[in-house]
Design a protein around this motif. Structure first.
Motif, PDB file in Angstrom:
ATOM      1  N   ALA A  42       0.934  -1.251   0.084  1.00  0.00           N
ATOM      2  CA  ALA A  42       0.091   0.085  -0.153  1.00  0.00           C
ATOM      3  C   ALA A  42       0.919   1.328   0.080  1.00  0.00           C
ATOM      4  CB  ALA A  42      -0.914   0.068   1.291  1.00  0.00           C
ATOM      5  N   PRO A  43       0.556   1.999  -1.181  1.00  0.00           N
ATOM      6  CA  PRO A  43       1.468   3.424  -1.025  1.00  0.00           C
ATOM      7  C   PRO A  43       1.758   4.085   0.327  1.00  0.00           C
ATOM      8  CG  PRO A  43       0.023   3.292  -3.020  1.00  0.00           C
ATOM      9  CD  PRO A  43      -0.379   2.292  -1.906  1.00  0.00           C
ATOM     10  N   ARG A  44       3.035   4.631   0.548  1.00  0.00           N
ATOM     11  CA  ARG A  44       3.427   5.418   1.559  1.00  0.00           C
ATOM     12  C   ARG A  44       4.325   6.553   0.911  1.00  0.00           C
ATOM     13  NH1 ARG A  44       6.086   1.117   5.198  1.00  0.00           N
ATOM     14  NH2 ARG A  44       5.955   0.000   3.836  1.00  0.00           N
ATOM     15  N   PRO A  45       3.834   7.566   0.117  1.00  0.00           N
ATOM     16  CA  PRO A  45       4.450   8.344  -0.550  1.00  0.00           C
ATOM     17  C   PRO A  45       5.343   9.304   0.475  1.00  0.00           C
ATOM     18  CG  PRO A  45       2.249   9.025  -0.687  1.00  0.00           C
ATOM     19  CD  PRO A  45       2.164   7.615  -0.078  1.00  0.00           C
ATOM     20  N   ARG A  46       6.493   9.728  -0.044  1.00  0.00           N
ATOM     21  CA  ARG A  46       7.216  10.567   0.823  1.00  0.00           C
ATOM     22  C   ARG A  46       8.009  11.714   0.031  1.00  0.00           C
ATOM     23  NH1 ARG A  46       4.716   8.491   4.360  1.00  0.00           N
ATOM     24  NH2 ARG A  46       5.450   7.908   6.452  1.00  0.00           N
ATOM     25  N   ALA A  47       8.279  12.657   0.292  1.00  0.00           N
ATOM     26  CA  ALA A  47       9.283  13.423  -0.368  1.00  0.00           C
ATOM     27  C   ALA A  47      10.957  13.032  -0.034  1.00  0.00           C
ATOM     28  CB  ALA A  47       9.043  14.995   0.092  1.00  0.00           C
ATOM     29  N   LEU A  48      11.564  13.049  -1.084  1.00  0.00           N
ATOM     30  CA  LEU A  48      13.032  12.724  -1.057  1.00  0.00           C
ATOM     31  C   LEU A  48      13.712  13.916  -0.943  1.00  0.00           C
ATOM     32  CD1 LEU A  48      13.396   9.698  -3.407  1.00  0.00           C
ATOM     33  CD2 LEU A  48      12.640   9.895  -1.234  1.00  0.00           C
ATOM     34  N   GLU A  49      14.785  14.042  -0.147  1.00  0.00           N
ATOM     35  CA  GLU A  49      15.610  14.928   0.094  1.00  0.00           C
ATOM     36  C   GLU A  49      16.881  14.884  -0.743  1.00  0.00           C
ATOM     37  OE1 GLU A  49      16.064  16.331   3.893  1.00  0.00           O
ATOM     38  OE2 GLU A  49      13.975  16.651   4.492  1.00  0.00           O
ATOM     39  N   THR A  50      16.861  15.293  -2.062  1.00  0.00           N
ATOM     40  CA  THR A  50      18.154  14.913  -2.758  1.00  0.00           C
ATOM     41  C   THR A  50      18.732  16.084  -3.304  1.00  0.00           C
ATOM     42  OG1 THR A  50      17.105  14.902  -4.994  1.00  0.00           O
ATOM     43  CG2 THR A  50      16.860  12.733  -3.525  1.00  0.00           C
ATOM     44  N   ASP A  51      20.033  15.778  -4.146  1.00  0.00           N
ATOM     45  CA  ASP A  51      20.396  17.059  -4.817  1.00  0.00           C
ATOM     46  C   ASP A  51      19.971  17.375  -6.092  1.00  0.00           C
ATOM     47  OD1 ASP A  51      22.361  17.530  -2.789  1.00  0.00           O
ATOM     48  OD2 ASP A  51      23.775  15.837  -4.041  1.00  0.00           O
ATOM     49  N   VAL A  52      18.760  16.771  -6.458  1.00  0.00           N
ATOM     50  CA  VAL A  52      18.187  16.895  -7.812  1.00  0.00           C
ATOM     51  C   VAL A  52      17.191  18.436  -7.479  1.00  0.00           C
ATOM     52  CG1 VAL A  52      16.176  16.085  -9.343  1.00  0.00           C
ATOM     53  CG2 VAL A  52      17.718  14.359  -8.300  1.00  0.00           C
ATOM     54  N   ASP A  53      17.419  19.063  -8.690  1.00  0.00           N
ATOM     55  CA  ASP A  53      16.759  20.496  -8.494  1.00  0.00           C
ATOM     56  C   ASP A  53      15.419  20.527  -9.042  1.00  0.00           C
ATOM     57  OD1 ASP A  53      16.455  23.152  -8.336  1.00  0.00           O
ATOM     58  OD2 ASP A  53      17.522  23.684 -10.122  1.00  0.00           O
ATOM     59  N   ALA A  54      14.714  19.751  -8.201  1.00  0.00           N
ATOM     60  CA  ALA A  54      13.217  19.541  -8.414  1.00  0.00           C
ATOM     61  C   ALA A  54      12.657  18.654  -7.264  1.00  0.00           C
ATOM     62  CB  ALA A  54      12.836  18.832  -9.758  1.00  0.00           C
ATOM     63  N   PRO A  55      11.389  18.683  -7.086  1.00  0.00           N
ATOM     64  CA  PRO A  55      10.721  17.841  -6.127  1.00  0.00           C
ATOM     65  C   PRO A  55      10.745  16.474  -6.506  1.00  0.00           C
ATOM     66  CG  PRO A  55       9.034  19.117  -7.210  1.00  0.00           C
ATOM     67  CD  PRO A  55      10.463  19.588  -7.714  1.00  0.00           C
ATOM     68  N   VAL A  56      11.072  15.423  -5.776  1.00  0.00           N
ATOM     69  CA  VAL A  56      11.161  14.170  -6.014  1.00  0.00           C
ATOM     70  C   VAL A  56      10.371  13.374  -4.939  1.00  0.00           C
ATOM     71  CG1 VAL A  56      12.475  12.035  -6.536  1.00  0.00           C
ATOM     72  CG2 VAL A  56      13.491  14.037  -7.216  1.00  0.00           C
ATOM     73  N   TYR A  57       9.423  12.288  -5.536  1.00  0.00           N
ATOM     74  CA  TYR A  57       8.474  11.510  -4.312  1.00  0.00           C
ATOM     75  C   TYR A  57       8.863  10.300  -4.634  1.00  0.00           C
ATOM     76  CZ  TYR A  57       6.301  15.821  -2.632  1.00  0.00           C
ATOM     77  OH  TYR A  57       5.957  17.123  -2.119  1.00  0.00           O
ATOM     78  N   ALA A  58       8.840   9.276  -3.591  1.00  0.00           N
ATOM     79  CA  ALA A  58       8.644   7.881  -3.940  1.00  0.00           C
ATOM     80  C   ALA A  58       7.554   7.445  -3.131  1.00  0.00           C
ATOM     81  CB  ALA A  58      10.093   7.384  -2.888  1.00  0.00           C
ATOM     82  N   GLY A  59       7.028   6.165  -3.664  1.00  0.00           N
ATOM     83  CA  GLY A  59       5.782   5.736  -3.048  1.00  0.00           C
ATOM     84  C   GLY A  59       5.875   4.748  -2.167  1.00  0.00           C
ATOM     85  N   LEU A  60       7.122   4.248  -1.829  1.00  0.00           N
ATOM     86  CA  LEU A  60       7.348   3.061  -0.945  1.00  0.00           C
ATOM     87  C   LEU A  60       8.834   3.264  -0.488  1.00  0.00           C
ATOM     88  CD1 LEU A  60       5.574   0.033  -2.562  1.00  0.00           C
ATOM     89  CD2 LEU A  60       4.741   1.082  -0.309  1.00  0.00           C
TER      90      LEU A  60
END
Length: 232
Positions: A42-60
């Motif tokens: 079951a999805p548990r989306p979270r924002a990732l704190e990375t060096d990518v110059d854009a918002p990034v999310y993961a589902g699990l």
């Protein structure tokens, strides 16, 4: 290739007798994915704190059942599992900002020729399609980077620099997707290539991401616990 998800659930017990399988998440016999493991995806989306110059999310989190099911899809050819992972990608994509009336292109990171020959399918593409999206392919590999496994976060970033190029993306709103992210280095390179080609990159989304580990990696906007496996 046999795909158990293409067959009604009522017939799967009979098929398991002829083509026996074990649960990809826990090895329970005679089922491709048991109900307990389905629930664990079951999805548990979270924002990732990375060096990518854009918002990034993961589902699990890439851990436990999710990691084992992903391995079944990527390394064992169990393509039916893409459908079980699709909600996690959809949930990650839903967290990104955007105009619902003007949906962005869904752009997977490019797959190497060797991986395509070995599997016969592109993992991120397959999951995206099972989630109801149509992948676009303006990205290509300009060179083949070395295997990322065993590299530190800094080494991963250096390894992928200049490895991608994009075309026919000028003026397009784009979201970059991948199956698993460890440090965000691959996503960051994809974002760079697309922006150089004139694309408006909204952000990135992945099915799963590894929690922060010693030696460097992405960190998360919510507690997911320790990862038990790593991704190359």
């Amino acid at each position: 290739m046999f795909d158990a998800e293409s067959v009604p659930r009522a017939f799967q017990d009979a098929l398991a007798f002829v083509l026996p399988v074990d649960c990809a998440g826990c090895s329970t016999p005679d089922t491709a994915l048991c109900e307990t493991c389905r629930a664990a995806l079951a999805p548990r989306p979270r924002a990732l704190e990375t060096d990518v110059d854009a918002p990034v999310y993961a589902g699990l989190p890439f851990d436990g059942v999710a990691a084992r099911v992903m391995r079944g899809l990527k390394e064992e050819g169990r393509t039916a599992l893409a459908r079980a992972l699709a909600p996690a990608l959809a949930a990650a994509l839903a967290r990104l900002p955007g105009d619902p009336d003007v949906p962005p292109w869904i752009v997977p990171v490019p797959t190497s020729r060797a991986s395509m020959r070995r599997r016969g399918y592109r993992v991120a593409d397959l999951i995206a399609r099972r989630a109801g999206f149509v992948p676009r392919h303006p990205l290509r590999l300009a060179r083949q980077p070395a295997d990322q496994r065993g590299l530190t976060a800094d080494e991963r970033r250096v390894n992928v620099v200049g490895s991608m190029a994009a075309r026919r993306a000028a003026g397009r709103r784009v979201v970059v997707i991948d199956d698993v992210s460890t440090t965000g280095a691959t996503l960051g390179e994809a974002v760079r290539a697309l922006r150089e080609a004139g694309a408006d990159v909204v952000g990135g989304a992945v099915v799963a991401a590894t929690p922060l580990r010693a030696g460097g990696g992405a960190s998360f906007g919510g507690p997911w616990g320790e990862a038990s496996e790593t991704h190359g």
